[in-house]
Design a protein around this motif. Structure first.
Motif, mmCIF file in Angstrom:
data_model
loop_
_atom_site.group_PDB
_atom_site.id
_atom_site.type_symbol
_atom_site.label_atom_id
_atom_site.label_comp_id
_atom_site.label_asym_id
_atom_site.label_seq_id
_atom_site.Cartn_x
_atom_site.Cartn_y
_atom_site.Cartn_z
ATOM 1 N N ASN A 119 0.854 -1.184 0.000
ATOM 2 C CA ASN A 119 0.000 0.000 0.000
ATOM 3 C C ASN A 119 0.891 1.235 0.000
ATOM 4 N N TRP A 120 1.093 1.818 -1.198
ATOM 5 C CA TRP A 120 1.881 3.034 -1.329
ATOM 6 C C TRP A 120 0.919 4.206 -1.163
ATOM 7 N N GLU A 121 0.672 4.520 0.084
ATOM 8 C CA GLU A 121 -0.395 5.458 0.419
ATOM 9 C C GLU A 121 -0.178 6.831 -0.207
ATOM 10 N N GLU A 122 1.054 7.273 -0.252
ATOM 11 C CA GLU A 122 1.367 8.583 -0.795
ATOM 12 C C GLU A 122 0.935 8.707 -2.255
ATOM 13 N N LYS A 123 1.009 7.593 -2.998
ATOM 14 C CA LYS A 123 0.647 7.592 -4.416
ATOM 15 C C LYS A 123 -0.741 7.012 -4.683
ATOM 16 N N LYS A 124 -1.439 6.612 -3.601
ATOM 17 C CA LYS A 124 -2.731 5.954 -3.765
ATOM 18 C C LYS A 124 -2.598 4.739 -4.694
ATOM 19 N N PHE A 125 -1.571 3.956 -4.418
ATOM 20 C CA PHE A 125 -1.228 2.827 -5.274
ATOM 21 C C PHE A 125 -1.149 1.573 -4.416
ATOM 22 N N LYS A 126 -1.922 0.557 -4.792
ATOM 23 C CA LYS A 126 -1.892 -0.717 -4.091
ATOM 24 C C LYS A 126 -1.559 -1.825 -5.083
ATOM 25 N N LEU A 127 -0.733 -2.758 -4.637
ATOM 26 C CA LEU A 127 -0.275 -3.845 -5.496
ATOM 27 C C LEU A 127 -0.365 -5.159 -4.739
ATOM 28 N N ILE A 128 -0.744 -6.215 -5.442
ATOM 29 C CA ILE A 128 -0.792 -7.560 -4.860
ATOM 30 C C ILE A 128 0.215 -8.432 -5.602
ATOM 31 N N GLN A 129 1.157 -9.008 -4.869
ATOM 32 C CA GLN A 129 2.113 -9.943 -5.462
ATOM 33 C C GLN A 129 1.719 -11.367 -5.080
ATOM 34 N N GLN A 130 1.531 -12.207 -6.096
ATOM 35 C CA GLN A 130 1.172 -13.611 -5.866
ATOM 36 C C GLN A 130 2.196 -14.497 -6.554
ATOM 37 N N THR A 131 2.729 -15.454 -5.822
ATOM 38 C CA THR A 131 3.741 -16.340 -6.376
ATOM 39 C C THR A 131 3.933 -17.544 -5.468
ATOM 40 N N LYS A 132 4.397 -18.641 -6.036
ATOM 41 C CA LYS A 132 4.823 -19.795 -5.260
ATOM 42 C C LYS A 132 6.343 -19.895 -5.244
ATOM 43 N N PHE A 133 6.990 -18.851 -5.708
ATOM 44 C CA PHE A 133 8.444 -18.816 -5.754
ATOM 45 C C PHE A 133 9.026 -19.160 -4.361
ATOM 46 N N PRO A 134 10.077 -19.966 -4.316
ATOM 47 C CA PRO A 134 10.871 -20.511 -5.417
ATOM 48 C C PRO A 134 10.437 -21.898 -5.894
ATOM 49 N N GLU A 135 9.229 -22.292 -5.508
ATOM 50 C CA GLU A 135 8.718 -23.562 -6.027
ATOM 51 C C GLU A 135 8.738 -23.551 -7.549
ATOM 52 N N ASN A 136 8.429 -22.400 -8.124
ATOM 53 C CA ASN A 136 8.627 -22.166 -9.548
ATOM 54 C C ASN A 136 8.890 -20.677 -9.737
ATOM 55 N N GLY A 137 9.201 -20.283 -10.958
ATOM 56 C CA GLY A 137 9.541 -18.892 -11.234
ATOM 57 C C GLY A 137 8.389 -18.065 -11.743
ATOM 58 N N ASN A 138 7.146 -18.527 -11.512
ATOM 59 C CA ASN A 138 5.973 -17.797 -11.986
ATOM 60 C C ASN A 138 5.491 -16.824 -10.916
ATOM 61 N N MET A 139 5.139 -15.623 -11.351
ATOM 62 C CA MET A 139 4.637 -14.632 -10.405
ATOM 63 C C MET A 139 3.717 -13.667 -11.120
ATOM 64 N N SER A 140 2.823 -13.072 -10.353
ATOM 65 C CA SER A 140 1.920 -12.068 -10.913
ATOM 66 C C SER A 140 1.844 -10.877 -9.970
ATOM 67 N N PHE A 141 1.636 -9.700 -10.562
ATOM 68 C CA PHE A 141 1.517 -8.454 -9.816
ATOM 69 C C PHE A 141 0.254 -7.748 -10.309
ATOM 70 N N THR A 142 -0.712 -7.596 -9.418
ATOM 71 C CA THR A 142 -2.006 -7.037 -9.794
ATOM 72 C C THR A 142 -2.204 -5.681 -9.140
ATOM 73 N N VAL A 143 -2.584 -4.685 -9.929
ATOM 74 C CA VAL A 143 -2.863 -3.354 -9.408
ATOM 75 C C VAL A 143 -4.218 -3.379 -8.723
ATOM 76 N N ASP A 144 -4.227 -3.139 -7.416
ATOM 77 C CA ASP A 144 -5.468 -3.163 -6.647
ATOM 78 C C ASP A 144 -6.064 -1.770 -6.493
ATOM 79 N N GLU A 145 -5.218 -0.770 -6.539
ATOM 80 C CA GLU A 145 -5.659 0.626 -6.574
ATOM 81 C C GLU A 145 -4.680 1.381 -7.457
ATOM 82 N N ALA A 146 -5.183 2.064 -8.475
ATOM 83 C CA ALA A 146 -4.310 2.686 -9.468
ATOM 84 C C ALA A 146 -3.936 4.105 -9.072
#
Length: 641
Positions: free
Chosen positions: A447-474
């Motif tokens: 939660n980057w409150e100063e920028k009104k920016f929220k991000l969600i990081q989802q991954t099983k790393f290091p089980e594998n190298g796949n990851m996703s980053f979803t903007v929750d508040e732009a």
């Protein structure tokens, strides 16, 4: 002892500040701003929340242990030193006495109280849960009463001042300033993270005592005193100076500059051999804080040289260092595969130093090391079954991790463990005014409150190298998202935004930079291919560890000749951790044939068991070292072609 009831007005401790290294502190708590302008800034711990992962599991276990620890038992040595127990009330006899390094006959007694104060402060900063603040408030109130009762110009400790006098005279004593550093650092953390003003008052009193005592010393006395381990107390005095603006606090930081050890680094001399590693590394943290506050020319050169020397010439594949707590000769890893390698405190302090250097420069190499040491050492030093902590990470083939006990150990690495598992959030994300840097791949929200920016990081790393980053508040304005492109990635990377593939121009060992105006639910999907590879010892290429991506794999060697849970043979003997007998069975063979260029033919994944492989011709199972517990293992192998 009479009970003290103190009521505090809670003030939010989570204002983003110019002192970029310390999440959770008020900008207005600093009278002296840093003169050094950082390349990147850290977030407050409250801005990052861990999602389900091994890291979060460790953090929860640490929370449970912090709350289980008896405040009365923890403080009994302080009360004893101050003569505060009333024999008529019978309080002394009723309280359970902690053993190990907190026993009344251990000269380091009291150090755990400082670590626990820091751990509680960090947990409060990370979670906002009042229970951690309230326990910290209780301990601070008790220490303030001890300080007042001692009535020794502000002195505060669980041992008498005579320990300091012995240190000044050059007589044998076990690191009194080291212990005082932990206590003072914990007290300051209670102020900086929890806004406890009584803590600041106690710290000021302590500093006044230290200045009064030390200003009378001759240069010869100072030189003799500094030969004893003093932890990072120079760093803590500089932190106090940044808060108070009191030049006496700065003088104290300068007083603990160890010319004998640090000056050779100015000339590029590797003088580490034979030095006590956890004595040496914290000295550089003090140099860093002085550099940041004053921006003195040349001090960063000292620290950069030290860091690079440790990482390149004195570290194992895990990012850890030392044998029997000491640095050994450079480029001699294969000659020091013992049961006493990888002291956890050293890694704790190396990560702190790495964090400073990264903030100064934004150089991705520091983030690469941070990942290596965090995943391969810190993460696996906590026992998932009990929450206890391992002092060493043995490289001896056939050795095993040995853990602390809940009330009979309290080694230094137990102390740093209270902090390690509370602050995982601080290394994941950094920022500039218009850019975000993602350094670690750990499931979390930002939660980057100063920028009104929220991000969600989802991954099983290091089980594998796949990851996703979803903007929750732009955010309203465009922001560049920089995702670390690790040096260990060797194959083609796949990345897309909202399903549309992007072409990557950057090489490994850099950042993948994406600049755009973001919208809610924008989604970055990334795949870093992970490959098996070997990490040769820096002095013998035929002796090597096996890695999958950044993760060091260890061979399972069973549980022969040990119960799997015993502490070092007698934790009440304060140095017994260094003489533990691993009784390694003689039939453990670490030699096998492997062609590193065709490693996949020799080591193959086991279906249905993530991050678990089989050395085909040897019928040996290897898995992440951080997942090996209560069994023997091998990290370094002898390879034949």
């Amino acid at each position: 002892m009479k009970k003290l009831l103190i009521i505090y007005v809670l003030v939010s401790p989570f204002v983003i500040n110019a002192q970029s290294h310390y999440p959770g502190q008020h900008a207005d708590k600093f009278t002296v701003p840093d003169q050094l302008k950082p390349a990147v800034y850290s977030f407050d711990l409250k801005d990052i929340k861990l999602l389900n992962s091994r890291f979060r599991d460790n953090m929860v276990r640490e929370q449970q242990w912090l709350l289980r620890i008896s405040t009365q038992s923890l403080l009994h040595s302080f009360y004893t030193n101050a003569g505060m127990y009333d024999a008529n009330e019978g309080g002394y006899d009723e309280i359970k006495k902690y053993a190990g390094w907190e026993s009344l006959d251990c000269e380091l007694r009291g150090h755990s109280t400082g670590h626990i104060l820091s751990g509680l402060a960090l947990m409060y900063a990370a979670t906002g849960d009042e229970v951690y603040k309230l326990k910290g408030d209780t301990i601070i109130a008790a220490l303030a009463a001890v300080q007042q009762t001692l009535n020794q110009d502000g002195y505060l400790s669980a041992f008498p001042q005579e320990f300091i006098n012995r240190n000044i005279r050059g007589e044998k004593v076990w690191a009194p300033w080291y212990t005082l550093h932990k206590i003072l650092a914990g007290i300051l953390d209670q102020y900086l993270y929890c806004s406890n003003r009584q803590a600041l008052s106690v710290a000021k009193g302590f500093s006044a005592w230290a200045f009064k005592k030390l200003q009378l010393l001759t240069q010869q006395q100072r030189a003799v005193m500094l030969r004893n381990e003093f932890g990072g107390i120079n760093e803590t005095f500089y932190n106090l100076y940044a808060i108070t603006g009191n030049r006496n606090d700065q003088w104290l930081g300068d007083f603990f500059y160890d010319n004998r050890m640090l000056d050779p680094l100015k000339n590029g001399i590797d003088n580490l051999k034979g030095t006590h590693a956890n004595t040496y590394i914290p000295k550089l943290l003090g140099v860093m804080r002085d550099y940041e506050i004053e921006n003195k020319a040349g001090q960063d050169t000292i620290t950069k040289f030290f860091w690079q020397t440790v990482v390149d010439h004195h570290s194992f594949a895990t990012g850890s260092n030392s044998d029997r707590e000491h640095f050994f000769e450079p480029d001699a890893i294969s000659q020091h595969l013992t049961g006493y390698t990888g002291e956890s405190c050293n890694v704790y302090n190396m990560l702190k130093l790495t964090r400073h250097l990264y903030i100064h420069s934004g150089d991705v190499k520091y983030a690469d090391y941070y990942e290596k040491a965090l995943f391969n050492h810190i993460l696996g030093q906590q026992d998932p079954a009990t929450g206890m902590i391992a002092y060493f990470l043995p490289m001896l083939p056939g050795a095993h991790k040995v853990y602390s006990t809940p009330d009979s150990s309290f080694w230094c690495c137990v102390g740093t463990g209270f902090e390690n598992h509370a602050k995982y959030g601080e290394g994941i994300y950094y920022h500039t005014n218009d850019a975000l840097f993602i350094n670690l791949f750990i499931p979390s929200t930002l939660n980057w409150e100063e920028k009104k920016f929220k991000l969600i990081q989802q991954t099983k790393f290091p089980e594998n190298g796949n990851m996703s980053f979803t903007v929750d508040e732009a955010p309203v304005s465009p922001i560049t998202i920089n995702i670390r492109y690790p040096s260990w990635v060797k194959a083609d990377v796949e990345i897309s935004i909202n399903g549309k593939s992007l072409k990557i121009k950057q090489p490994p060992g850099s950042y993948i930079a994406i600049n755009r105006s973001w919208k809610k639910d924008d989604r970055i999907e990334l795949r870093y291919p992970m490959q098996l590879h070997i990490v040769p010892a820096n002095d013998n290429p035929s002796i090597a560890a096996i890695a999958y991506g950044p993760v060091i794999l260890a061979g399972e060697m069973g549980t022969g000749s040990f119960s799997g849970r015993e502490p070092y043979s007698d934790p009440t003997k304060h140095n017994d951790y260094i003489t533990y007998n691993y009784t390694v069975p003689g039939n453990i063979d670490t030699t096998f044939t492997l062609d590193a260029k065709k490693i996949d033919n020799y080591i193959q994944p086991l279906q249905g068991r993530p991050l678990t492989f089989k050395i085909v011709n040897e019928n040996i199972i290897v898995k992440p070292l951080y997942d090996v517990h209560h069994e023997r293992y091998v990290v370094y192998w002898r390879l034949k072609k």
